[in-house]
Design an enzyme around this catalytic site. Structure first.
Site, PDB file in Angstrom:
ATOM      1  N   ARG A  72       0.763  -1.160  -0.143  1.00 55.64           N
ATOM      2  CA  ARG A  72       0.069  -0.164   0.109  1.00 55.64           C
ATOM      3  C   ARG A  72       0.733   1.270   0.208  1.00 55.64           C
ATOM      4  NH1 ARG A  72      -2.470   1.307   4.274  1.00 55.64           N
ATOM      5  NH2 ARG A  72      -2.770  -0.670   5.182  1.00 55.64           N
ATOM      6  N   TYR A 126     -17.345  14.349 -16.447  1.00 57.52           N
ATOM      7  CA  TYR A 126     -18.041  13.111 -16.377  1.00 57.52           C
ATOM      8  C   TYR A 126     -18.931  12.793 -15.204  1.00 57.52           C
ATOM      9  CZ  TYR A 126     -17.939   7.926 -14.905  1.00 57.52           C
ATOM     10  OH  TYR A 126     -18.393   6.746 -14.488  1.00 57.52           O
ATOM     11  N   ASP A 191      -9.068  17.227 -16.152  1.00 57.60           N
ATOM     12  CA  ASP A 191      -8.922  15.832 -16.513  1.00 57.60           C
ATOM     13  C   ASP A 191      -8.807  15.650 -17.869  1.00 57.60           C
ATOM     14  OD1 ASP A 191     -10.201  13.465 -17.281  1.00 57.60           O
ATOM     15  OD2 ASP A 191     -11.523  13.128 -15.592  1.00 57.60           O
ATOM     16  N   LYS A 216      -9.031   4.356 -19.792  1.00 54.17           N
ATOM     17  CA  LYS A 216      -9.468   4.744 -21.149  1.00 54.17           C
ATOM     18  C   LYS A 216      -8.277   4.701 -21.911  1.00 54.17           C
ATOM     19  CE  LYS A 216     -13.392   5.236 -19.060  1.00 54.17           C
ATOM     20  NZ  LYS A 216     -13.469   5.750 -17.958  1.00 54.17           N
TER      21      LYS A 216
HETATM   22  C1  LIG Z   1     -13.290  12.067 -18.033  1.00 53.18           C
HETATM   23  C2  LIG Z   1     -13.570  10.849 -17.031  1.00 53.18           C
HETATM   24  N1  LIG Z   1     -12.916  11.070 -15.996  1.00 53.18           N
HETATM   25  C3  LIG Z   1     -12.841  10.219 -14.983  1.00 53.18           C
HETATM   26  C4  LIG Z   1     -13.773   8.884 -15.021  1.00 53.18           C
HETATM   27  C5  LIG Z   1     -13.671   7.969 -14.171  1.00 53.18           C
HETATM   28  O1  LIG Z   1     -12.615   7.024 -14.260  1.00 53.18           O
HETATM   29  P1  LIG Z   1     -12.880   5.536 -13.761  1.00 53.18           P
HETATM   30  O2  LIG Z   1     -14.313   4.906 -14.672  1.00 53.18           O
HETATM   31  O3  LIG Z   1     -11.641   4.825 -14.062  1.00 53.18           O
HETATM   32  O4  LIG Z   1     -13.046   5.524 -12.520  1.00 53.18           O
HETATM   33  C6  LIG Z   1     -14.185   8.837 -16.349  1.00 53.18           C
HETATM   34  C7  LIG Z   1     -15.049   7.334 -16.511  1.00 53.18           C
HETATM   35  O5  LIG Z   1     -15.709   7.270 -17.433  1.00 53.18           O
HETATM   36  C8  LIG Z   1     -14.154   9.677 -17.366  1.00 53.18           C
HETATM   37  O6  LIG Z   1     -14.632   9.390 -18.756  1.00 53.18           O
END
Ligand SMILES: Cc1ncc(COP(=O)(O)O)c(C=O)c1O
Length: 401
Positions: A72, A126, A191, A216
């Site tokens: 961890r 998101y 992001d 992704k």
């Molecule tokens: C732009 C964006 N940020 C964050 C996330 C969250 O990521 P995770 O699904 O890996 O927790 C997503 C998920 O679709 C996303 O599209």
């Protein structure tokens, strides 16, 4: 920079970093593929030395010198991925988490632990990121604004400004340099999941924190759930401390797969982007769409609003996979109002430009003609001439903001 990235200091191009960063020590060790270290704990006969390393970690959050202590606190395979991603984003460090949401959670907890619970954010984000902020699950309080309103929204207890660009799901873009300027001394989190460092490096434009759902494009094959924050070493130390305390660590196998994914990231993103740009062009010229969203910086995401029933398009695809998520080698399509942004209040969602007619498509590496023929069939009948449904009120692919 961690132990795996500092052998060559000369600047290297992104394509070179993608296949070498985090692996620079391998050849001298007689290795080609990076080793996977699955240990959860690490034996040490020197408990005084280990105590000193734990104290040092508690003080700064710097990665412990010498042998690892416990899974961890950090893992050597995951550290390779962190080193590589930091190199690609042009930051001092990166800290990996079990998912993108775990990464965002850690950022919010770092700021909240400093008494800075207020967040200024720009929609759309998101859906789950929006929900995490709106619901105040971590004790944070959010002010939603547009980019021009950021400075006015700042308060003495503002700990973070957050934007996505291109944003999920409208692909709206923000001027990152202007936003970073508006933030003053408050850290800006961008992001960068949709753009990836191949198309945009937010740290160069003033962002202190660059977040990815590594699930992704970084992983790129739809088989790893992960998150990562690229940032300066000081903030990385705090993130590692929160990760240690809360446990949202990345599994070493996931770290290995992500490192492997990074090596083809530039090639994948560029190839998929070329196909996406062509599909955006064809969709824009198509009378069955109302509006097509495609970012100025390019990319492999295309969103479009249809005249007909978007659920019928989802039901009609055969080659394209009807599924949430994005950034994989295969093309995915989903209906944000039903799935990815379902959790956002309907009015908030619509105000953010997420119309009920919007479909979001993540373009993969298939042949463009095969994708187009699948989309063409799924879009259904073209309106007959003179039926009054010729309106494509938006004749060029463009961001919503
Ligand atoms: C732009 C964006 N940020 C964050 C996330 C969250 O990521 P995770 O699904 O890996 O927790 C997503 C998920 O679709 C996303 O599209």
């Amino acid at each position: 920079m961690g132990a795996h990235g500092d052998i060559r200091t000369a600047p290297r191009a992104l394509a070179t970093e993608a296949v070498h960063a985090g692996r620079d020590d391998l050849a001298r060790q007689g290795l080609h593929a990076p080793p996977i270290d699955l240990s959860t704990t690490y034996p040490s006969y020197d408990s005084r030395g280990e105590a000193a390393r734990i104290d040092a970690f508690a003080a700064t959050g710097a990665e412990p010198d010498g042998p690892p202590v416990y899974g961890r606190l950090g893992n050597p395979t995951v550290a390779r991925f962190e080193t590589a991603l930091a190199r690609l984003e042009g930051t001092e460090a990166a800290v990996a988490f079990a998912s993108g949401m775990a990464a965002l959670t850690a950022v919010l907890l770092v700021r909240a632990s400093m008494g800075l619970r207020h967040v200024v954010a720009v929609r759309p984000l998101y859906g789950c990121s929006d929900h995490l902020l709106t619901a105040g699950l971590l004790g944070s309080e959010v002010t939603w604004t547009d980019p021009a309103g950021i400075t006015d929204a700042l308060r003495p207890d503002t700990g973070l400004v957050m934007v996505e660009s291109p944003a999920n799901p409208t692909l709206a873009e923000v001027d990152l340099r202007a936003v970073a300027h508006a933030c003053g001394s408050v850290p800006l989190l961008v992001d960068n999941t949709f753009a990836t460092p191949v198309l945009q490096r937010p740290a160069e434009q003033g962002a202190r924190l660059v977040l990815h759902s590594a699930t992704k494009y970084l992983g790129g094959h739809g088989d790893v759930l992960a998150g990562v924050v690229a940032c300066d070493e000081e903030f990385a130390g705090r993130l590692r401390q929160v990760r240690f305390a809360t446990g949202g660590v990345l599994h070493p196998l996931a770290g290995y797969l992500l490192l492997r994914g990074l090596s083809t990231l530039p090639v994948r993103v560029r190839a998929a982007s070329a196909t996406a740009a062509e599909l955006a062009r064809r969709l824009t010229a198509d009378p069955r769409t109302v509006r097509v969203h495609y970012p100025r910086i390019g990319g492999a995401m295309v969103s479009f609003e249809v005249h007909g029933d978007p659920h019928e398009v989802i039901a009609g695809v055969r080659l394209i996979t009807p599924a949430v998520s994005l950034g994989s080698v295969d093309t995915l399509i989903q209906h944000p109002a039903s799935i990815s942004h379902r959790i956002v209040d309907t009015e908030d969602r619509r105000d953010a430009g997420v119309s009920d007619r919007l479909l979001r498509m993540s373009v993969g590496l298939e042949d463009v003609e095969d994708l187009w023929s699948d989309l063409d069939a799924a879009l259904g009948q073209r309106p007959s001439r003179g039926a009054g449904n010729r309106a494509n009120d938006h004749t060029e692919p463009a961001p919503a903001r």
